[in-house]
Design a protein around this motif. Structure first.
Motif, short mmCIF file in Angstrom:
data_model
loop_
_atom_site.label_atom_id
_atom_site.label_comp_id
_atom_site.label_asym_id
_atom_site.label_seq_id
_atom_site.Cartn_x
_atom_site.Cartn_y
_atom_site.Cartn_z
N LYS A 54 0.83 -1.21 0.00
CA LYS A 54 0.00 0.00 0.00
C LYS A 54 0.86 1.26 0.00
O LYS A 54 0.59 2.22 -0.71
N VAL A 55 1.92 1.23 0.81
CA VAL A 55 2.83 2.38 0.85
C VAL A 55 3.49 2.58 -0.51
O VAL A 55 3.58 3.71 -1.02
N LEU A 56 3.94 1.50 -1.11
CA LEU A 56 4.62 1.60 -2.40
C LEU A 56 3.69 2.16 -3.47
O LEU A 56 4.11 2.97 -4.31
N SER A 57 2.43 1.76 -3.44
CA SER A 57 1.46 2.30 -4.40
C SER A 57 1.26 3.80 -4.18
O SER A 57 1.14 4.57 -5.14
N GLU A 58 1.24 4.21 -2.93
CA GLU A 58 1.10 5.63 -2.62
C GLU A 58 2.34 6.41 -3.07
O GLU A 58 2.23 7.51 -3.61
N VAL A 59 3.51 5.83 -2.86
CA VAL A 59 4.75 6.49 -3.30
C VAL A 59 4.72 6.66 -4.82
O VAL A 59 5.05 7.73 -5.35
N LYS A 60 4.33 5.61 -5.52
CA LYS A 60 4.24 5.69 -6.99
C LYS A 60 3.32 6.82 -7.41
O LYS A 60 3.61 7.59 -8.33
N PRO A 71 11.15 -8.27 -4.71
CA PRO A 71 9.86 -8.69 -5.29
C PRO A 71 8.71 -7.76 -4.96
O PRO A 71 7.79 -7.59 -5.78
N LEU A 72 8.72 -7.12 -3.80
CA LEU A 72 7.68 -6.15 -3.47
C LEU A 72 7.83 -4.89 -4.31
O LEU A 72 6.85 -4.30 -4.78
N LEU A 73 9.07 -4.46 -4.51
CA LEU A 73 9.34 -3.25 -5.29
C LEU A 73 9.08 -3.46 -6.78
O LEU A 73 8.90 -2.49 -7.52
N ALA A 74 9.08 -4.73 -7.19
CA ALA A 74 8.88 -5.06 -8.60
C ALA A 74 7.44 -5.44 -8.91
O ALA A 74 7.15 -5.96 -9.99
N ALA A 75 6.51 -5.18 -8.00
CA ALA A 75 5.12 -5.57 -8.18
C ALA A 75 4.53 -4.91 -9.43
O ALA A 75 4.92 -3.81 -9.84
N ALA A 76 3.56 -5.59 -10.01
CA ALA A 76 2.89 -5.08 -11.21
C ALA A 76 2.28 -3.72 -10.93
O ALA A 76 1.69 -3.49 -9.87
N GLY A 77 2.44 -2.82 -11.87
CA GLY A 77 1.87 -1.48 -11.75
C GLY A 77 2.83 -0.44 -11.24
O GLY A 77 2.63 0.76 -11.47
N LEU A 78 3.87 -0.86 -10.53
CA LEU A 78 4.86 0.12 -10.05
C LEU A 78 5.79 0.55 -11.17
O LEU A 78 6.20 1.72 -11.23
N ASN A 79 6.17 -0.41 -12.00
CA ASN A 79 7.00 -0.11 -13.18
C ASN A 79 8.27 0.63 -12.81
O ASN A 79 8.59 1.68 -13.38
#
Length: 222
Positions: free
Chosen positions: A143-149, A171-179
């Motif tokens: 959730k945090v990574l999506s917000e950062v993106k 693997p968390l940083l490479a999740a789909a959608g973060l690109n």
């Protein structure tokens, strides 16, 4: 430093509010001097006036050290009002936000640089297994990574300083959608090594090929 009775307290807002009520300063994973060389290289294309958001600043001197290094547009975010008050007394030039980093009421494309140091680690302390990307703890990190993106400006960068080994974090940083293209550097410290990871717009595949220990079964097919 008031150590918690249980590691789960590290993910508790109440623990931090009480701890920061009396604690003046603590620097998780050390201060800027440990990461200065790597960070300077990672941020060399950015200007000192570009906007920085530090997630989970607590009462650390990290943003003060960034300011002393010439960065002039720093915002510190934390869930603890006491932590923010303590830091603001030492560093009145910066901006301060009291909010939850898993749901930040900030505009899209608000910051050029987002930095966190051991803040994501605090969300994972109760995880039964670092391999389980679907655990409640890792879902919070996601959730945090999506917000950062969302809040990063085009061409912006996310820098994460962590003691989590790359094969768990990448693997968390490479999740789909973060690109995100992911760069990892190991930083020796007085104890176990820590890692500084930089995320920029790009392809995560090279980092996954390097650090992921999870392989598709089809990879071994004839």
């Amino acid at each position: 430093m008031a150590l918690p009775e249980n590691n789960s307290d590290y993910s508790s807002p109440e623990y931090w509010e009480e701890r920061f009520r009396t604690e003046e300063e603590f620097n998780w994973l050390g201060g800027l001097k440990h990461y200065r060389h790597a960070l300077d290289n990672m941020l060399e294309k950015y200007e000192k006036y570009d906007s920085i958001l530090q997630l989970g600043c607590g009462n650390s001197s990290f943003s003060t050290e960034l300011s002393n290094a010439g960065w002039t547009n720093i915002t510190n975010l934390d869930i603890s009002l006491n932590g923010l008050k303590t830091l603001k007394q030492r560093e009145p030039k910066s901006e301060y936000l009291l909010m939850d980093m898993t749901r930040m009421p900030l505009k899209d494309a608000s910051y050029d640089i987002v930095i966190e140091k051991a803040t994501l680690d605090s969300l994972q302390v109760t995880a039964a297994s670092p391999w389980d990307l679907q655990s409640q703890e890792n879902q919070l990190v996601s959730k945090v990574l999506s917000e950062v993106k969302r809040i990063l400006r085009p061409g912006g960068t996310f820098v994460s300083i962590t003691f989590s080994q790359p094969h768990f974090r990448v693997p968390l940083l490479a999740a789909a959608g973060l690109n995100w293209a992911i760069r990892v550097e190991t930083v020796p410290t007085t104890g176990l090594p820590s890692y500084i990871m930089q995320m920029t717009e790009g392809d995560p595949t090279p980092a996954m090929n390097t650090y992921s220990l999870i392989h598709n079964n089809n990879d071994n097919s004839d």
